[in-house]
Structure formats: structure tokens, C-alpha cells
Scaffold this motif. Structure first.
Motif, PDB file in Angstrom:
ATOM      1  N   ASP A  85      23.036  61.328  42.495  1.00 56.47           N
ATOM      2  CA  ASP A  85      24.173  61.847  41.744  1.00 56.47           C
ATOM      3  C   ASP A  85      24.459  60.986  40.510  1.00 56.47           C
ATOM      4  OD1 ASP A  85      25.123  59.705  43.279  1.00 56.47           O
ATOM      5  OD2 ASP A  85      26.710  60.853  44.240  1.00 56.47           O
ATOM      6  N   VAL A 101      31.519  72.528  48.850  1.00 58.19           N
ATOM      7  CA  VAL A 101      31.103  73.711  49.595  1.00 58.19           C
ATOM      8  C   VAL A 101      30.455  73.204  50.875  1.00 58.19           C
ATOM      9  CG1 VAL A 101      29.713  75.807  49.543  1.00 58.19           C
ATOM     10  CG2 VAL A 101      30.675  74.918  47.411  1.00 58.19           C
ATOM     11  N   GLU A 104      28.138  70.068  50.853  1.00 55.00           N
ATOM     12  CA  GLU A 104      27.570  69.963  49.500  1.00 55.00           C
ATOM     13  C   GLU A 104      28.667  70.008  48.452  1.00 55.00           C
ATOM     14  OE1 GLU A 104      23.316  72.194  50.252  1.00 55.00           O
ATOM     15  OE2 GLU A 104      24.958  73.352  49.390  1.00 55.00           O
ATOM     16  N   GLU A 105      28.289  69.613  47.250  1.00 57.26           N
ATOM     17  CA  GLU A 105      29.170  69.743  46.088  1.00 57.26           C
ATOM     18  C   GLU A 105      28.461  70.599  45.052  1.00 57.26           C
ATOM     19  OE1 GLU A 105      29.923  65.829  44.622  1.00 57.26           O
ATOM     20  OE2 GLU A 105      31.438  65.420  46.122  1.00 57.26           O
ATOM     21  N   GLN A 106      29.226  71.423  44.373  1.00 57.35           N
ATOM     22  CA  GLN A 106      28.703  72.216  43.261  1.00 57.35           C
ATOM     23  C   GLN A 106      29.289  71.623  41.987  1.00 57.35           C
ATOM     24  OE1 GLN A 106      26.676  74.834  43.940  1.00 57.35           O
ATOM     25  NE2 GLN A 106      26.271  75.249  41.804  1.00 57.35           N
ATOM     26  N   TRP A 107      28.419  71.102  41.118  1.00 57.70           N
ATOM     27  CA  TRP A 107      28.849  70.552  39.835  1.00 57.70           C
ATOM     28  C   TRP A 107      28.561  71.593  38.767  1.00 57.70           C
ATOM     29  CZ3 TRP A 107      26.803  64.862  39.219  1.00 57.70           C
ATOM     30  CH2 TRP A 107      27.300  64.062  40.244  1.00 57.70           C
ATOM     31  N   SER A 122      24.594  74.299  36.445  1.00 57.40           N
ATOM     32  CA  SER A 122      25.232  73.717  37.621  1.00 57.40           C
ATOM     33  C   SER A 122      24.201  72.986  38.468  1.00 57.40           C
ATOM     34  CB  SER A 122      25.946  74.782  38.464  1.00 57.40           C
ATOM     35  OG  SER A 122      25.017  75.667  39.044  1.00 57.40           O
ATOM     36  N   THR A 124      23.640  71.367  42.558  1.00 62.16           N
ATOM     37  CA  THR A 124      24.097  71.228  43.934  1.00 62.16           C
ATOM     38  C   THR A 124      23.737  69.825  44.370  1.00 62.16           C
ATOM     39  OG1 THR A 124      23.731  73.582  44.348  1.00 62.16           O
ATOM     40  CG2 THR A 124      23.944  72.139  46.277  1.00 62.16           C
ATOM     41  N   ALA A 126      23.879  67.106  47.576  1.00 65.99           N
ATOM     42  CA  ALA A 126      24.050  66.927  49.021  1.00 65.99           C
ATOM     43  C   ALA A 126      23.628  65.508  49.381  1.00 65.99           C
ATOM     44  CB  ALA A 126      23.212  67.952  49.791  1.00 65.99           C
ATOM     45  N   THR A 131      19.960  68.668  44.920  1.00 62.83           N
ATOM     46  CA  THR A 131      19.125  69.528  45.762  1.00 62.83           C
ATOM     47  C   THR A 131      18.838  70.875  45.107  1.00 62.83           C
ATOM     48  OG1 THR A 131      21.073  70.356  46.944  1.00 62.83           O
ATOM     49  CG2 THR A 131      19.922  68.458  47.902  1.00 62.83           C
ATOM     50  N   ALA A 132      19.592  71.254  44.062  1.00 59.65           N
ATOM     51  CA  ALA A 132      19.346  72.504  43.354  1.00 59.65           C
ATOM     52  C   ALA A 132      19.878  72.386  41.932  1.00 59.65           C
ATOM     53  CB  ALA A 132      19.990  73.672  44.067  1.00 59.65           C
ATOM     54  N   ASN A 134      20.733  74.977  38.621  1.00 59.00           N
ATOM     55  CA  ASN A 134      20.882  76.374  38.193  1.00 59.00           C
ATOM     56  C   ASN A 134      21.228  76.402  36.711  1.00 59.00           C
ATOM     57  OD1 ASN A 134      20.724  77.459  40.958  1.00 59.00           O
ATOM     58  ND2 ASN A 134      22.625  76.310  41.196  1.00 59.00           N
TER      59      ASN A 134
END
Length: 135
Positions: A85, A101, A104-107, A122, A124, A126, A131-132, A134
């Protein structure tokens, strides 16, 4: 959960050592992002030298906030799966919003400078890792 102070405009470069890892990297990433869109303030894009980001770069290096294998991605402003992070903050700066969420966190990143793209970026996060991604 990563805690950001939200006072990036208040951070004086010479006082960088007083701030958290998240604040130092968020400040650096945010300033690099601003320059990429507006051309001001002009950052040094190398971790080897520093003006006008010398204090931030020195803090990032002294705290070893960016792992050697991620330095190139950070300098290219490319977040990668598996970044910490903190490394993501050094790359894109502080997110506009953070939403928990489950575990997890959505930034979400909404551009502050220039035209707004059709989709916000954005990440994700964790367990402290990206981890993702977008777009």
C-alpha cells in the motif's frame, strides 16, 4: 487499515521526517501526479538526486519504503499487483476516497488536475498489498 492524515498540502518538504510513511509517500506520489498533468511543480524523477523533492526522496530512501524491485514501476507511475500500500501511495499519491469492503479496501482516484477520464482509477488493497487495479 492505512491511516492518512489528509494534510498533504501542509507538509513542508524540510519536515518530511516528522510524518508517517503513508504521508511521505502520499505527498511524493501526489506531487508527481500533479506535475504529470500540469507541468508544475517539476519533480526530479530519480531516487538518486532530488530537487525539489529532495527531502521526500531522502525520506523514502532512508525508510526503505519502496522495495528495489518496485522502484522502476514507482518512477514510471505504474501501480502493479503485489505492490505494498505504501508503494502504491508513492506511485499514485493519496486516493480521493477509501472504502472498506469486508477485509479489503477500495481506493478510488478522481483526478484533481486536467480533464476527468470516463472511468476513475481504483485499487483494491488486501492485507497491505495491491490485489486489483481498475481503470
Amino acid at each position: 487499515m492505512l491511516v492518512l492524515s489528509g494534510c498533504y498540502s501542509q507538509i513542508a518538504l524540510q519536515d518530511a521526517e516528522r510524518f508517517s510513511d503513508a504521508d511521505v509517500c502520499g505527498q511524493y506520489g501526489g506531487r508527481v501526479e500533479q506535475f504529470a498533468v500540469t507541468g508544475y511543480p517539476k519533480p526530479q524523477t530519480s531516487f538518486a538526486t532530488g530537487k525539489p523533492f529532495d527531502a521526500l526522496v531522502a525520506e523514502i530512501k532512508s525508510r526503505r519504503l519502496v522495495r528495489p524491485e518496485q522502484v522502476d514501476a514507482v518512477l514510471r507511475r505504474q501501480v502493479a499487483i503485489g505492490m505494498t500500500d505504501i508503494e502504491a501511495l508513492c506511485t499514485w499519491g493519496a486516493p480521493t476516497t477509501v472504502t472498506a469492503v469486508g477485509a479489503e479496501e477500495q481506493w478510488v482516484y478522481i483526478p484533481k488536475y486536467g480533464p476527468r477520464p470516463p472511468n476513475d482509477r481504483s485499487l483494491t488493497i488486501a492485507s497491505g498489498y495491491v490485489t486489483a487495479i481498475n481503470h
